[in-house]
Design a protein around this motif. Sequence first.
Motif, short mmCIF file in Angstrom:
data_model
loop_
_atom_site.label_atom_id
_atom_site.label_comp_id
_atom_site.label_asym_id
_atom_site.label_seq_id
_atom_site.Cartn_x
_atom_site.Cartn_y
_atom_site.Cartn_z
N LYS A 187 -10.19 4.81 -20.60
CA LYS A 187 -11.64 4.67 -20.39
C LYS A 187 -12.19 6.05 -20.03
CE LYS A 187 -11.47 -0.18 -18.92
NZ LYS A 187 -12.13 -0.68 -20.13
N TRP A 226 -15.12 7.46 -19.38
CA TRP A 226 -16.06 7.75 -18.30
C TRP A 226 -15.45 7.52 -16.93
CZ3 TRP A 226 -19.98 10.65 -19.55
CH2 TRP A 226 -20.28 10.75 -20.92
N ARG A 227 -14.55 6.58 -16.85
CA ARG A 227 -13.82 6.38 -15.60
C ARG A 227 -12.92 7.59 -15.32
NH1 ARG A 227 -10.47 0.95 -15.16
NH2 ARG A 227 -12.62 0.14 -15.20
N THR A 283 -18.12 12.02 -8.76
CA THR A 283 -19.27 11.23 -9.18
C THR A 283 -20.55 11.71 -8.50
OG1 THR A 283 -18.93 9.58 -7.43
CG2 THR A 283 -17.85 9.18 -9.57
N ALA A 310 -22.36 8.04 -11.75
CA ALA A 310 -21.96 8.62 -13.03
C ALA A 310 -21.05 9.80 -12.75
CB ALA A 310 -23.19 9.09 -13.81
N ASP A 363 -23.56 7.79 -26.18
CA ASP A 363 -22.82 7.49 -24.96
C ASP A 363 -23.01 8.61 -23.92
OD1 ASP A 363 -21.39 5.31 -24.01
OD2 ASP A 363 -19.45 6.30 -24.28
N ASP A 371 -26.41 8.25 -22.39
CA ASP A 371 -26.54 7.05 -21.55
C ASP A 371 -25.71 7.13 -20.28
OD1 ASP A 371 -28.26 5.96 -23.38
OD2 ASP A 371 -26.79 4.62 -24.31
N ARG A 372 -24.55 7.83 -20.32
CA ARG A 372 -23.61 7.71 -19.21
C ARG A 372 -23.41 9.01 -18.42
NH1 ARG A 372 -19.01 3.38 -20.67
NH2 ARG A 372 -19.00 3.47 -18.40
N SER A 373 -24.05 10.09 -18.82
CA SER A 373 -23.93 11.33 -18.06
C SER A 373 -24.71 11.22 -16.75
CB SER A 373 -24.45 12.51 -18.88
OG SER A 373 -25.79 12.29 -19.27
N ASN A 385 -33.53 7.18 -20.08
CA ASN A 385 -32.39 7.85 -19.44
C ASN A 385 -32.60 9.36 -19.37
OD1 ASN A 385 -30.65 5.81 -18.65
ND2 ASN A 385 -29.71 5.62 -20.66
#
Length: 344
Positions: A216, A218-219, A227, A235, A253, A256-258, A280
Amino acid sequence: MTTASSVPTTRQVRVHSPGTVAVDRVDLASCGPRDALIEVHACGICGSDLTYIRLGGLAGPNGEPMPLGHEFAGVVRQVGAEVTEVTPGQRVVVHPGNDTAGRIGGGSAAGGLADVVLVRDAAAGGRLIAVPDDMPLDVAALAEPLAVGMHAAEQADVGPGDTVAVFGCGPIGLAAISALADRGFTEIVGVDPSAERRRLAEELGASASIDPTQTKVWRELARLHGTRALAYGHAPATDAYIEASGSDAVLTDIIDRSGPRARISVVALHYQAVPVNFLNVLMKELTIRGSMEYPARFGDAVDLLSRRDLSALITHRFPLDRVDAAFELLGESRECGKVMVTVS
């Protein structure tokens, strides 16, 4: 080489139609007073070359075969009377140019996948960069993709202590990692499904690499870089991202996830429109920059090659008469770095 009619000719790799490429024998244009003739010793294959082959030209067939190749180095054979920066016999990297008249490759009438190339308007300066005597010419031919990666790193606007994630560890992503490592950055993560490219990323300066098909992403980035809080959660604290994969889903991605105030440098070609959630972008105050071509001084890439051994970038070499095998390798597998064509 000359024919019976004494007209100089050269072998030249050209696209004839979608999926059809050949090594042709073509007439070599004469060297004018502002031009230079370069004997090619090595030329890299770019992902854009595969796109031109698939399309049958720059944007499709236009009635004339299209020469390929823009990542090359060689030896000066002849210079015009007005060319003063280089002399015959000198080893050089060629700046492929960024204008229609003088460009080499990318839809122009000349290409670096050839025995000899005419470099027009070499007298203007900056087109031919001297190569140190101890630098192999196939390594020198890495200068063009390295310059692209260097500029992508510049566009990420990184500063001391910043953490960086590079998505896509093909030659351009690897070049960006090498440029960042040369500038002293130590927290660089490469993301790529290819085991070989992840290995190269770590060899060339990445502190870690991630296989997105097994982990994964982003994890793992949050574990590696920490984080930052968002209004709706957390994030990764990654400061900058370089998008070198060419995947629309990856670019979406990242946006959206940064985390807050992340900078995103987009160097890969995205041929279709990519949906962007601008809420975002707004809420996280993201900076998104395109990265096209090179640093202000192309010779910076040659200087970097002089400082750092980046020969590991080259994983495969093919002679010019086997260029079809080189294209086949790149078309079928991503378990490679730079594929180089050598010319004798």
